[in-house]
Scaffold this active site. Sequence first.
Site, PDB file in Angstrom:
ATOM      1  N   LYS A 223      -8.056  46.148 -25.764  1.00  0.00           N
ATOM      2  CA  LYS A 223      -8.182  45.418 -27.025  1.00  0.00           C
ATOM      3  C   LYS A 223      -6.858  45.502 -27.761  1.00  0.00           C
ATOM      4  O   LYS A 223      -6.373  46.585 -28.088  1.00  0.00           O
ATOM      5  CB  LYS A 223      -9.302  46.017 -27.871  1.00  0.00           C
ATOM      6  CG  LYS A 223      -9.436  45.350 -29.237  1.00  0.00           C
ATOM      7  CD  LYS A 223     -10.619  45.861 -30.014  1.00  0.00           C
ATOM      8  CE  LYS A 223     -10.666  45.245 -31.397  1.00  0.00           C
ATOM      9  NZ  LYS A 223     -11.822  45.701 -32.162  1.00  0.00           N
TER      10      LYS A 223
ATOM     11  N   ARG B  38     -12.466  39.112 -39.661  1.00  0.00           N
ATOM     12  CA  ARG B  38     -12.455  40.124 -40.723  1.00  0.00           C
ATOM     13  C   ARG B  38     -13.065  39.575 -42.006  1.00  0.00           C
ATOM     14  O   ARG B  38     -13.588  40.338 -42.812  1.00  0.00           O
ATOM     15  CB  ARG B  38     -11.037  40.660 -40.910  1.00  0.00           C
ATOM     16  CG  ARG B  38     -10.659  41.501 -39.678  1.00  0.00           C
ATOM     17  CD  ARG B  38      -9.260  42.049 -39.710  1.00  0.00           C
ATOM     18  NE  ARG B  38      -8.945  42.644 -38.402  1.00  0.00           N
ATOM     19  CZ  ARG B  38      -7.747  43.052 -38.035  1.00  0.00           C
ATOM     20  NH1 ARG B  38      -6.737  42.938 -38.878  1.00  0.00           N
ATOM     21  NH2 ARG B  38      -7.556  43.579 -36.844  1.00  0.00           N
TER      22      ARG B  38
ATOM     23  N   LYS C 117      -9.495  41.557 -24.630  1.00  0.00           N
ATOM     24  CA  LYS C 117      -9.663  40.873 -25.913  1.00  0.00           C
ATOM     25  C   LYS C 117      -8.344  40.831 -26.662  1.00  0.00           C
ATOM     26  O   LYS C 117      -7.706  41.879 -26.761  1.00  0.00           O
ATOM     27  CB  LYS C 117     -10.698  41.643 -26.727  1.00  0.00           C
ATOM     28  CG  LYS C 117     -10.930  41.114 -28.114  1.00  0.00           C
ATOM     29  CD  LYS C 117     -11.849  42.009 -28.866  1.00  0.00           C
ATOM     30  CE  LYS C 117     -11.863  41.535 -30.297  1.00  0.00           C
ATOM     31  NZ  LYS C 117     -12.470  42.460 -31.182  1.00  0.00           N
TER      32      LYS C 117
HETATM   33  C1  PBG Z   1     -14.296  45.631 -34.747  1.00  0.00           C
HETATM   34  C2  PBG Z   1     -14.095  44.326 -34.084  1.00  0.00           C
HETATM   35  C3  PBG Z   1     -13.161  43.311 -34.369  1.00  0.00           C
HETATM   36  C4  PBG Z   1     -13.477  42.244 -33.528  1.00  0.00           C
HETATM   37  C5  PBG Z   1     -14.544  42.645 -32.743  1.00  0.00           C
HETATM   38  N1  PBG Z   1     -14.888  43.930 -33.078  1.00  0.00           N
HETATM   39  C6  PBG Z   1     -12.109  43.222 -35.399  1.00  0.00           C
HETATM   40  C7  PBG Z   1     -10.940  44.096 -35.398  1.00  0.00           C
HETATM   41  O1  PBG Z   1     -10.734  44.932 -34.516  1.00  0.00           O
HETATM   42  O2  PBG Z   1     -10.185  43.982 -36.354  1.00  0.00           O
HETATM   43  C8  PBG Z   1     -12.789  40.904 -33.504  1.00  0.00           C
HETATM   44  C9  PBG Z   1     -13.613  39.762 -33.021  1.00  0.00           C
HETATM   45  C10 PBG Z   1     -13.104  38.412 -33.362  1.00  0.00           C
HETATM   46  O3  PBG Z   1     -11.997  38.229 -33.914  1.00  0.00           O
HETATM   47  O4  PBG Z   1     -13.830  37.443 -33.077  1.00  0.00           O
HETATM   48  N2  PBG Z   1     -13.335  46.579 -34.546  1.00  0.00           N
END
Ligand code: PBG
Length: 323
Positions: free
Chosen positions: A195, A205, A248
């Site tokens: 990620k 967010r 991701k």
């Molecule tokens: C939580 C999380 C995030 C996303 C999925 N789980 C946001 C982040 O890490 O800031 C992003 C998903 C998306 O942008 O569709 N940590």
Amino acid sequence: MGFPLTRLRRLRRTAAFRDMVRETSLDPADFILPLFVRPGTNVRKDIPSMPGVCQLSVDTLVEECRAAMDDGVRAVILFGIPERKDATGSSAWDEDGVIPRSVRELKSVLPDLVVITDVCMCEYTDHGHCGAIKDGDVDNDATLELLAKESLAHARAGVDMVAPSDMMDGRIGFIRKALDAEGFTGLPIMSYAAKYASGFYGPFRDAAESPPQFGDRRSYQMDPANAREAMREIALDIGEGADIVMVKPAMPYLDILREARVRFEVPLAAYQVSGEYAMIHAAARNGWLDLDTIMVESLTAIKRAGADMILTYFARDAARKLR
Ligand code: PBG
């Protein structure tokens, strides 16, 4: 063997030929629909940067899931927006919190739906970071305890799979042990293994009301410049017991997906994130791109690169299109 003996256009001449030689096809079973749940009843709060995506309450979540299943979608991943946030994110493991309540309700009303929960602290902490803060940074080992408590709360509610997205070191093994110790040996873990600290999460967010209140996530999420490191992350998570690993975002990271597909045997997920979805919609609204064409093309590209399954806000639209 070159031209004129070989003419690749021969098998592109008709739709039937193109269908016959197509290497990659999408299936509604590939899709996992992300959904946002908040307290209240009858809530359907639009997220302006994500057309068609809403924050829901438990009752409208059930309606949404039923409609998604009618479209052919078989799995959802839930994100919770709690009633209150605090420094440790304590409502993340509240058994009466919005996620455990959603899971119990969905599993009783729609038992065939695969219900996955995102496990992370950022929606629950008042500072918006993905764990406990110590000396201005997220404390890795203290956060593991919180993530295990959150996972157990979801497991006790009857979730089908947990998906930790926090990027703490060692969390897969830690959560696996905690689940096993309570008898949840059959509950799989989908790890957000590679990620990246990506700007493409911007709209999410807003949707999850989880932007960091200071700094950014670069001390725990990966540097977008690194590919080899992603392979180390994935290998570690598999070693700790991850059942599915994820890359991701998706489309800007197809090289990572491809490399992971070649190296590892485990099922591979890709998350087409909020910013990817928002960009496509924004261009379509301007008349600059055709929405349906780009939706199918982007999902096909992600699958071609190596994803077995795709978390996507297009899940319902794409499943309907494939019927
Ligand atoms: C939580 C999380 C995030 C996303 C999925 N789980 C946001 C982040 O890490 O800031 C992003 C998903 C998306 O942008 O569709 N940590």
